[in-house]
Design a protein around this motif. Structure first.
Motif, PDB file in Angstrom:
ATOM      1  N   ALA A  59       8.674   1.928   2.068  1.00 32.95           N
ATOM      2  CA  ALA A  59       8.014   3.213   1.794  1.00 32.95           C
ATOM      3  C   ALA A  59       6.920   3.031   0.739  1.00 32.95           C
ATOM      4  O   ALA A  59       5.841   3.628   0.845  1.00 32.95           O
ATOM      5  CB  ALA A  59       9.041   4.241   1.335  1.00 32.95           C
ATOM      6  N   MET A  60       7.192   2.200  -0.280  1.00 34.66           N
ATOM      7  CA  MET A  60       6.164   1.905  -1.286  1.00 34.66           C
ATOM      8  C   MET A  60       4.957   1.234  -0.637  1.00 34.66           C
ATOM      9  O   MET A  60       3.802   1.540  -0.973  1.00 34.66           O
ATOM     10  CB  MET A  60       6.731   0.980  -2.376  1.00 34.66           C
ATOM     11  N   LEU A  61       5.221   0.301   0.285  1.00 33.35           N
ATOM     12  CA  LEU A  61       4.139  -0.400   0.980  1.00 33.35           C
ATOM     13  C   LEU A  61       3.310   0.584   1.806  1.00 33.35           C
ATOM     14  O   LEU A  61       2.067   0.542   1.790  1.00 33.35           O
ATOM     15  CB  LEU A  61       4.720  -1.495   1.871  1.00 33.35           C
ATOM     16  N   ALA A  62       3.991   1.473   2.541  1.00 28.67           N
ATOM     17  CA  ALA A  62       3.289   2.455   3.368  1.00 28.67           C
ATOM     18  C   ALA A  62       2.477   3.417   2.500  1.00 28.67           C
ATOM     19  O   ALA A  62       1.347   3.794   2.860  1.00 28.67           O
ATOM     20  CB  ALA A  62       4.292   3.229   4.226  1.00 28.67           C
ATOM     21  N   LEU A  63       3.029   3.809   1.363  1.00 27.86           N
ATOM     22  CA  LEU A  63       2.315   4.722   0.456  1.00 27.86           C
ATOM     23  C   LEU A  63       1.073   4.053  -0.127  1.00 27.86           C
ATOM     24  O   LEU A  63       0.008   4.682  -0.244  1.00 27.86           O
ATOM     25  CB  LEU A  63       3.257   5.161  -0.663  1.00 27.86           C
ATOM     26  N   THR A  64       1.180   2.762  -0.460  1.00 26.93           N
ATOM     27  CA  THR A  64       0.034   2.006  -0.963  1.00 26.93           C
ATOM     28  C   THR A  64      -1.043   1.888   0.106  1.00 26.93           C
ATOM     29  O   THR A  64      -2.236   2.081  -0.166  1.00 26.93           O
ATOM     30  CB  THR A  64       0.482   0.605  -1.416  1.00 26.93           C
ATOM     31  N   ASP A  65      -0.639   1.570   1.337  1.00 23.99           N
ATOM     32  CA  ASP A  65      -1.601   1.461   2.437  1.00 23.99           C
ATOM     33  C   ASP A  65      -2.277   2.801   2.717  1.00 23.99           C
ATOM     34  O   ASP A  65      -3.486   2.857   2.988  1.00 23.99           O
ATOM     35  CB  ASP A  65      -0.892   0.966   3.706  1.00 23.99           C
ATOM     36  N   LEU A  66      -1.507   3.868   2.652  1.00 24.07           N
ATOM     37  CA  LEU A  66      -2.062   5.206   2.872  1.00 24.07           C
ATOM     38  C   LEU A  66      -3.082   5.548   1.786  1.00 24.07           C
ATOM     39  O   LEU A  66      -4.158   6.096   2.071  1.00 24.07           O
ATOM     40  CB  LEU A  66      -0.926   6.231   2.885  1.00 24.07           C
ATOM     41  N   SER A  67      -2.766   5.196   0.549  1.00 25.28           N
ATOM     42  CA  SER A  67      -3.684   5.455  -0.565  1.00 25.28           C
ATOM     43  C   SER A  67      -4.969   4.643  -0.421  1.00 25.28           C
ATOM     44  O   SER A  67      -6.059   5.133  -0.740  1.00 25.28           O
ATOM     45  CB  SER A  67      -2.999   5.116  -1.893  1.00 25.28           C
ATOM     46  N   MET A  68      -4.835   3.403   0.077  1.00 25.62           N
ATOM     47  CA  MET A  68      -6.026   2.583   0.305  1.00 25.62           C
ATOM     48  C   MET A  68      -6.945   3.251   1.329  1.00 25.62           C
ATOM     49  O   MET A  68      -8.173   3.295   1.159  1.00 25.62           O
ATOM     50  CB  MET A  68      -5.620   1.193   0.797  1.00 25.62           C
ATOM     51  N   GLY A  69      -6.357   3.776   2.393  1.00 32.17           N
ATOM     52  CA  GLY A  69      -7.152   4.480   3.396  1.00 32.17           C
ATOM     53  C   GLY A  69      -7.837   5.710   2.826  1.00 32.17           C
ATOM     54  O   GLY A  69      -9.021   5.960   3.086  1.00 32.17           O
ATOM     55  N   LEU A  70      -7.099   6.489   2.017  1.00 30.67           N
ATOM     56  CA  LEU A  70      -7.660   7.717   1.435  1.00 30.67           C
ATOM     57  C   LEU A  70      -8.791   7.409   0.451  1.00 30.67           C
ATOM     58  O   LEU A  70      -9.748   8.177   0.343  1.00 30.67           O
ATOM     59  CB  LEU A  70      -6.553   8.497   0.718  1.00 30.67           C
ATOM     60  N   SER A  71      -8.688   6.287  -0.259  1.00 31.30           N
ATOM     61  CA  SER A  71      -9.703   5.966  -1.271  1.00 31.30           C
ATOM     62  C   SER A  71     -10.986   5.411  -0.668  1.00 31.30           C
ATOM     63  O   SER A  71     -12.017   5.347  -1.346  1.00 31.30           O
ATOM     64  CB  SER A  71      -9.136   4.962  -2.287  1.00 31.30           C
ATOM     65  N   THR A  72     -10.951   4.998   0.598  1.00 33.14           N
ATOM     66  CA  THR A  72     -12.142   4.386   1.202  1.00 33.14           C
ATOM     67  C   THR A  72     -12.701   5.139   2.402  1.00 33.14           C
ATOM     68  O   THR A  72     -13.829   4.880   2.822  1.00 33.14           O
ATOM     69  CB  THR A  72     -11.824   2.945   1.657  1.00 33.14           C
ATOM     70  N   VAL A  73     -11.929   6.070   2.965  1.00 34.33           N
ATOM     71  CA  VAL A  73     -12.324   6.673   4.246  1.00 34.33           C
ATOM     72  C   VAL A  73     -13.664   7.399   4.165  1.00 34.33           C
ATOM     73  O   VAL A  73     -14.460   7.352   5.114  1.00 34.33           O
ATOM     74  CB  VAL A  73     -11.203   7.627   4.757  1.00 34.33           C
ATOM     75  N   HIS A  74     -13.946   8.063   3.039  1.00 36.46           N
ATOM     76  CA  HIS A  74     -15.155   8.887   2.971  1.00 36.46           C
ATOM     77  C   HIS A  74     -16.428   8.029   3.004  1.00 36.46           C
ATOM     78  O   HIS A  74     -17.408   8.408   3.645  1.00 36.46           O
ATOM     79  CB  HIS A  74     -15.131   9.782   1.719  1.00 36.46           C
ATOM     80  N   THR A  75     -16.416   6.866   2.324  1.00 34.64           N
ATOM     81  CA  THR A  75     -17.617   6.024   2.361  1.00 34.64           C
ATOM     82  C   THR A  75     -17.657   5.155   3.608  1.00 34.64           C
ATOM     83  O   THR A  75     -18.727   4.948   4.182  1.00 34.64           O
ATOM     84  CB  THR A  75     -17.701   5.124   1.109  1.00 34.64           C
ATOM     85  N   VAL A  76     -16.506   4.625   4.034  1.00 37.89           N
ATOM     86  CA  VAL A  76     -16.488   3.756   5.212  1.00 37.89           C
ATOM     87  C   VAL A  76     -16.968   4.521   6.446  1.00 37.89           C
ATOM     88  O   VAL A  76     -17.887   4.086   7.151  1.00 37.89           O
ATOM     89  CB  VAL A  76     -15.077   3.167   5.454  1.00 37.89           C
TER      90      VAL A  76
END
Length: 275
Positions: A28-45
């Motif tokens: 769950a920690m891994l999935a939460l980290t991956d989700l946060s990575m997506g949220l932090s980059t989606v707007h510029t990517v």
């Protein structure tokens, strides 16, 4: 796909009582980290790829670089915690429940979260550098390497402190993960039954794949930055997008396919008949 996959894993772990175990808490920690990575980059990517964004402010760029690098360090630490979980489960199974208690797992999670604060001095220094070189980023998101490349101020602190952080986090984590699997392999080879050996190793397959999915893009991106100055910008863009998108995309797929409890729960979630 990144959002759907990781949210699905988090939902399954939260709603399935049989998954309330240390191994799945770390997942769950891994999935939460991956989700946060997506949220932090989606707007510029997505903005760059769709042609909506041509520039980004310095403060937004520094904040994004902080989150990207911080989340990378956190994911590396989570993978280390997961390897520790597998080591205890295989090499010391009788003490598994007494070592990995909910309290200790919470302490590990808080320690991993606090580790990202080590990047704060870098972010502060980036804010006060002078940027006089070409303001062109190599990727559709901001990285520390890109920002100091554009600076014309003294960047020795950023270079030395950044390198020290990489060595003390990513490199040390990788070495400790390798050591844990050497110890696991030694313990497994001591098991007399071939069937039991295979069963023990099968519990590590998903984690090993996640380690490879995380470290291979990082090594590739580092090599491109270090030795690929003459390469086409397309190579830099491609490697950067793989680094950002590949681990968060693949981790839910790996664990949904290889972990029987999650696979069955996902099948029920989508009203599929379990054969």
């Amino acid at each position: 796909m990144v959002f759907l996959g990781n949210c699905m894993v988090l939902h399954v772990i939260r709603t399935e009582p049989s998954l309330h175990e240390p191994m799945f808490y770390f997942l769950a920690m891994l999935a939460l980290t991956d989700l946060s990575m997506g949220l932090s980059t989606v707007h510029t990517v997505l903005g760059v790829l769709w042609g909506f964004i041509q520039e980004v402010s310095l403060d937004s760029c520094i904040a994004q670089a902080y989150f990207i690098h911080g989340l990378s360090f956190m994911e590396s630490s989570v993978l280390l915690a997961m390897s520790f979980d597998r080591y205890i489960a295989i090499c010391n199974p009788l003490r598994y429940s007494s070592i990995l208690t909910n309290k200790n797992i919470m302490k590990i999670g808080v320690t991993i979260l606090c580790g990202s604060s080590l990047l704060i001095p870098l972010a502060i220094c980036l804010r006060f550098l002078n940027y006089c070189h070409r303001h062109i980023l190599s990727h559709s998101f901001c990285l520390h390497q890109d920002l100091i490349r554009m600076a014309c101020s003294d960047i020795r602190f950023n270079s030395i402190y950044g390198l020290a952080l990489v060595i003390c986090t990513l490199l040390v984590d990788a070495v400790l993960i390798l050591i844990s699997y050497i110890l696991i392999l030694h313990a497994v080879l001591a098991i007399a039954s071939r069937e039991e050996r295979m069963k023990s190793l099968q519990t590590c397959v998903s984690h090993l794949r996640s380690v490879l999915v995380f470290y291979i893009p990082i090594i590739g991106l580092t090599m491109v930055h270090r030795f690929g100055k003459q390469l086409s910008p397309m190579v830099h863009v491609l490697m950067g997008n793989i680094y950002i998108l590949f681990p968060p995309l693949m981790n839910p797929i790996i664990y949904s396919i290889k972990t029987q409890q999650i696979r069955r729960r996902v099948q029920r979630l989508f009203f599929l008949k379990i054969s």
